[in-house]
Design a protein around this motif. Structure first.
Motif, PDB file in Angstrom:
ATOM      1  N   GLY A   1      54.815  50.601  26.667  1.00  0.00           N
ATOM      2  CA  GLY A   1      53.536  50.834  27.248  1.00  0.00           C
ATOM      3  C   GLY A   1      52.395  51.532  26.522  1.00  0.00           C
ATOM      4  O   GLY A   1      51.383  51.779  26.832  1.00  0.00           O
ATOM      5  N   HIS A   2      52.713  51.822  25.303  1.00  0.00           N
ATOM      6  CA  HIS A   2      51.732  52.422  24.424  1.00  0.00           C
ATOM      7  C   HIS A   2      51.182  51.595  23.171  1.00  0.00           C
ATOM      8  O   HIS A   2      51.574  50.497  23.108  1.00  0.00           O
ATOM      9  CB  HIS A   2      52.518  53.766  23.642  1.00  0.00           C
ATOM     10  CG  HIS A   2      53.265  54.605  24.278  1.00  0.00           C
ATOM     11  ND1 HIS A   2      52.402  55.456  25.142  1.00  0.00           N
ATOM     12  CD2 HIS A   2      54.508  54.808  24.867  1.00  0.00           C
ATOM     13  CE1 HIS A   2      53.032  56.288  25.904  1.00  0.00           C
ATOM     14  NE2 HIS A   2      54.392  55.758  25.751  1.00  0.00           N
ATOM     15  N   GLN A   3      50.110  51.897  22.654  1.00  0.00           N
ATOM     16  CA  GLN A   3      49.442  50.825  21.883  1.00  0.00           C
ATOM     17  C   GLN A   3      49.588  51.392  20.337  1.00  0.00           C
ATOM     18  O   GLN A   3      49.462  52.238  19.914  1.00  0.00           O
ATOM     19  CB  GLN A   3      47.774  51.181  22.009  1.00  0.00           C
ATOM     20  CG  GLN A   3      47.065  49.902  21.083  1.00  0.00           C
ATOM     21  CD  GLN A   3      45.506  49.996  21.221  1.00  0.00           C
ATOM     22  OE1 GLN A   3      45.151  50.922  21.980  1.00  0.00           O
ATOM     23  NE2 GLN A   3      44.836  48.952  20.779  1.00  0.00           N
ATOM     24  N   PRO A   4      50.468  50.448  19.466  1.00  0.00           N
ATOM     25  CA  PRO A   4      50.517  50.935  18.102  1.00  0.00           C
ATOM     26  C   PRO A   4      49.389  50.313  17.257  1.00  0.00           C
ATOM     27  O   PRO A   4      48.654  49.524  17.483  1.00  0.00           O
ATOM     28  CB  PRO A   4      51.693  49.813  17.851  1.00  0.00           C
ATOM     29  CG  PRO A   4      51.540  48.733  18.646  1.00  0.00           C
ATOM     30  CD  PRO A   4      50.803  49.109  19.965  1.00  0.00           C
ATOM     31  N   ILE A   5      49.245  51.214  16.369  1.00  0.00           N
ATOM     32  CA  ILE A   5      48.553  50.858  15.127  1.00  0.00           C
ATOM     33  C   ILE A   5      49.065  50.967  13.731  1.00  0.00           C
ATOM     34  O   ILE A   5      50.055  51.814  13.412  1.00  0.00           O
ATOM     35  CB  ILE A   5      47.139  52.110  15.235  1.00  0.00           C
ATOM     36  CG1 ILE A   5      46.403  52.053  16.461  1.00  0.00           C
ATOM     37  CG2 ILE A   5      46.378  52.095  13.904  1.00  0.00           C
ATOM     38  CD1 ILE A   5      45.498  53.276  16.455  1.00  0.00           C
ATOM     39  N   ILE A   6      49.075  50.015  13.010  1.00  0.00           N
ATOM     40  CA  ILE A   6      49.623  49.647  11.643  1.00  0.00           C
ATOM     41  C   ILE A   6      48.513  50.168  10.844  1.00  0.00           C
ATOM     42  O   ILE A   6      47.419  49.424  10.729  1.00  0.00           O
ATOM     43  CB  ILE A   6      50.348  48.417  11.590  1.00  0.00           C
ATOM     44  CG1 ILE A   6      51.032  48.150  12.409  1.00  0.00           C
ATOM     45  CG2 ILE A   6      50.477  48.367   9.805  1.00  0.00           C
ATOM     46  CD1 ILE A   6      51.952  46.727  12.219  1.00  0.00           C
TER      47      ILE A   6
ATOM     48  N   LEU B   1      45.602  46.455  13.131  1.00  0.00           N
ATOM     49  CA  LEU B   1      45.995  46.642  12.038  1.00  0.00           C
ATOM     50  C   LEU B   1      44.849  46.929  11.393  1.00  0.00           C
ATOM     51  O   LEU B   1      43.544  46.244  11.187  1.00  0.00           O
ATOM     52  CB  LEU B   1      46.701  45.261  11.625  1.00  0.00           C
ATOM     53  CG  LEU B   1      47.352  45.148  10.367  1.00  0.00           C
ATOM     54  CD1 LEU B   1      48.337  44.241  10.296  1.00  0.00           C
ATOM     55  CD2 LEU B   1      46.705  45.269   9.150  1.00  0.00           C
ATOM     56  N   VAL B   2      45.002  48.099  10.556  1.00  0.00           N
ATOM     57  CA  VAL B   2      43.653  48.580  10.013  1.00  0.00           C
ATOM     58  C   VAL B   2      44.271  48.967   8.354  1.00  0.00           C
ATOM     59  O   VAL B   2      45.266  48.995   7.850  1.00  0.00           O
ATOM     60  CB  VAL B   2      43.154  49.984  10.614  1.00  0.00           C
ATOM     61  CG1 VAL B   2      42.847  49.764  12.128  1.00  0.00           C
ATOM     62  CG2 VAL B   2      44.290  51.097  10.632  1.00  0.00           C
ATOM     63  N   ASN B   3      43.118  49.074   7.351  1.00  0.00           N
ATOM     64  CA  ASN B   3      43.231  49.170   6.155  1.00  0.00           C
ATOM     65  C   ASN B   3      42.380  50.436   5.912  1.00  0.00           C
ATOM     66  O   ASN B   3      41.022  50.410   6.020  1.00  0.00           O
ATOM     67  CB  ASN B   3      42.929  48.219   5.284  1.00  0.00           C
ATOM     68  CG  ASN B   3      42.964  48.166   3.731  1.00  0.00           C
ATOM     69  OD1 ASN B   3      43.455  49.247   3.457  1.00  0.00           O
ATOM     70  ND2 ASN B   3      42.988  47.178   3.127  1.00  0.00           N
ATOM     71  N   ASN B   4      43.248  51.562   5.192  1.00  0.00           N
ATOM     72  CA  ASN B   4      42.295  52.876   4.881  1.00  0.00           C
ATOM     73  C   ASN B   4      41.556  52.554   3.951  1.00  0.00           C
ATOM     74  O   ASN B   4      40.475  53.555   3.701  1.00  0.00           O
ATOM     75  CB  ASN B   4      43.302  53.972   4.665  1.00  0.00           C
ATOM     76  CG  ASN B   4      44.117  53.928   3.623  1.00  0.00           C
ATOM     77  OD1 ASN B   4      43.959  53.074   2.777  1.00  0.00           O
ATOM     78  ND2 ASN B   4      45.129  54.897   3.477  1.00  0.00           N
ATOM     79  N   HIS B   5      41.387  51.548   3.350  1.00  0.00           N
ATOM     80  CA  HIS B   5      40.429  51.382   1.998  1.00  0.00           C
ATOM     81  C   HIS B   5      39.121  51.042   2.764  1.00  0.00           C
ATOM     82  O   HIS B   5      37.922  51.404   2.094  1.00  0.00           O
ATOM     83  CB  HIS B   5      40.831  50.390   1.273  1.00  0.00           C
ATOM     84  CG  HIS B   5      39.930  50.166  -0.070  1.00  0.00           C
ATOM     85  ND1 HIS B   5      38.827  48.843   0.124  1.00  0.00           N
ATOM     86  CD2 HIS B   5      40.060  50.675  -1.071  1.00  0.00           C
ATOM     87  CE1 HIS B   5      38.149  49.125  -1.084  1.00  0.00           C
ATOM     88  NE2 HIS B   5      38.809  50.124  -1.915  1.00  0.00           N
ATOM     89  N   ASP B   6      39.126  50.568   4.038  1.00  0.00           N
ATOM     90  CA  ASP B   6      38.032  49.940   4.725  1.00  0.00           C
ATOM     91  C   ASP B   6      36.869  51.839   5.106  1.00  0.00           C
ATOM     92  O   ASP B   6      35.932  51.453   4.820  1.00  0.00           O
ATOM     93  CB  ASP B   6      37.920  49.643   5.969  1.00  0.00           C
ATOM     94  CG  ASP B   6      38.713  48.272   5.915  1.00  0.00           C
ATOM     95  OD1 ASP B   6      38.296  47.584   4.706  1.00  0.00           O
ATOM     96  OD2 ASP B   6      39.382  47.693   6.614  1.00  0.00           O
TER      97      ASP B   6
END
Length: 449
Positions: free
Chosen positions: A83-88, A141-146
């Motif tokens: 029930g949690h939201q994952p962030i990659i 899904l995120v990219n830390n370069h952004d």
């Protein structure tokens, strides 16, 4: 087992009456997936209060994940199912530097083009493990370069650097162990990695409301640095949870072979090779792998444990592990391909032209092979007696005849019926390869070109 696991296991009523997040920590503890947490007392209650956002980071050092990367990725999936939201987070920026944690020497820096290619490849891979639908627990899904590409050097020093005591960094094992090595050391570039990952945690908290980071035990220093930075900069409470690294019982890393790492991309490690790796896991390690890497129920895993203790020679645990891992990574079709290839290696009949040359070379990579002109199969064809001699399976025609008459010669794992048998192109297992065998295990390939 961490203190969190011990507290939960001692309090059985939690399992019966508390919400599902508390059950998650019980499950993680039983599976041996909790190494440390930053707040053993508060974390279980905090998770039970509602749906949380949790992230794990992956640097794009290659164009594929390897089996060690599966533990944090599957951890995110376990949180999502609870029930949690994952962030990659894919480290398009931090990947330019390289995480010094667990490394004894400086990494080679990758070019921007290579990194971008790796990021794109990892994004595709990761989408097969988590749900990215429009539900409340949909993965991000995120990219830390952004965001890091927009941060100026002086601004970063003023806003982040001033809140990051050097003494804190020097106290982290990942930094201290490198600096104490006479022949090693650490560049300022790698020394800065911890600041960037710490800032990622602060950014994800501000942008997405993320409050929990999970990662391997070697990430403890980076995770706690982010929690400390968030407290100093924003006066917020964040949490961290680490899992053990995927290792064998002798302490060495799992997922390594003489040929290199075991990758998730089929172009790097085929479904057959992937399946075989898990099928060959030692008895001392297979129970550990079943717990950490699969979603099999506790009852089934414990039943496999009992069966293994009763008769390890059946390899039931290894077969179940290989099947489940291959299905998750390569899908049902990949599992079927791996099963078929395994059957072929262990004597299953090979249907003509149902394989390509590459598959057969891979299955029989350690088997002797000989190359012959394709014309040898024309006309009346090639005598099976001659084929056994040419392949090296028999030392003479007389020995070949005796082997055939005794029922010990096979072409494509089908028993040869007589010494007068002639072989033609219809007997090829693939476009150019014929598989010969004597006895139960003596294989050789003939390749016709």
């Amino acid at each position: 087992c961490s203190r969190v696991g011990l507290v939960l296991l001692r309090s059985r009523h939690f399992h019966l009456h508390m919400p599902r997040p508390m059950d998650l920590l019980l499950e993680l503890s039983w599976r041996g997936l909790i190494h440390q947490t930053t707040d053993d007392e508060r974390l279980p209650k905090w998770l039970a209060e509602g749906s949380r956002k949790v992230y794990a980071g992956f640097d794009p050092t290659a164009d594929s994940l390897h089996v060690g990367s599966m533990v944090p990725l599957l951890m995110l999936r376990r949180f999502q199912k609870a029930g949690h939201q994952p962030i990659i987070l894919i480290g398009g920026a931090t990947g330019m530097i390289g995480d010094p944690s667990g490394k004894s020497e400086e990494r080679n820096l990758l070019s921007v083009d290579v990194l971008q290619n790796n990021v794109a490849a990892l994004e595709l891979q990761m989408r097969q493990f988590l749900d990215f639908d429009d539900s409340a627990t949909a993965a991000e899904l995120v990219n830390n370069h952004d965001w890091l590409k927009e941060v100026g050097y002086l601004d970063f020093l003023r806003d982040v650097g001033k809140s990051f005591p050097v003494g804190v960094m020097m106290g982290k094992d990942s930094v201290r162990s490198r600096l104490q090595r006479e022949e090693g050391g650490m560049s300022y570039t790698e020394f800065s990695y911890m600041l960037l990952q710490a800032y990622d945690f602060v950014y994800l908290n501000e942008r997405f409301g993320c409050e929990l980071q999970v990662g391997g035990s070697d990430q403890w220093g980076n995770i706690t640095a982010g929690i400390d930075l968030a407290r100093r900069l924003r006066a917020v409470q964040l949490y961290g949870l680490t899992h053990p690294l995927l290792t064998k019982s002798d302490g060495t890393k799992m997922g390594k072979t003489e040929q290199g790492a075991i990758w998730l991309a089929p172009e790097r490690t085929s479904p057959y090779q992937f399946y075989q790796y898990w099928f060959r896991v030692e008895d001392a390690d297979v129970g550990h792998c079943l717990r950490m890497l699969t979603d099999l129920a506790r009852e089934e895993i414990e039943s496999l444990d009992s069966a293994r203790l009763a008769d390890a020679s059946k390899h039931e645990s290894q077969r179940r592990l290989a099947e489940e891992m291959t299905r998750v990574v390569h899908g049902p079709s990949g599992l079927e391909t791996a099963r078929r290839a395994t059957e072929v290696f262990f004597g299953g009949e090979i249907q003509p032209q149902q394989q390509d040359d590459g598959q057969l070379k891979e299955i029989f990579e350690d088997v002797p092979s000989e190359e012959l002109p394709r014309e040898r199969l024309a006309g009346d064809g090639l005598s099976v007696v001659d084929s056994l001699v040419l392949s090296g399976l028999c030392q003479s025609k007389g020995a070949a005849r005796r082997t055939i008459q005794q029922g010990g010669a096979y072409v494509n794992n089908r028993r040869v019926q007589g010494i007068d048998t002639q072989l033609s192109t219809t007997d090829l297992a693939s476009p150019s390869i014929m598989v010969l065998r004597t006895g139960k295990k003596n294989y050789a390939l003939l390749r016709f070109v």
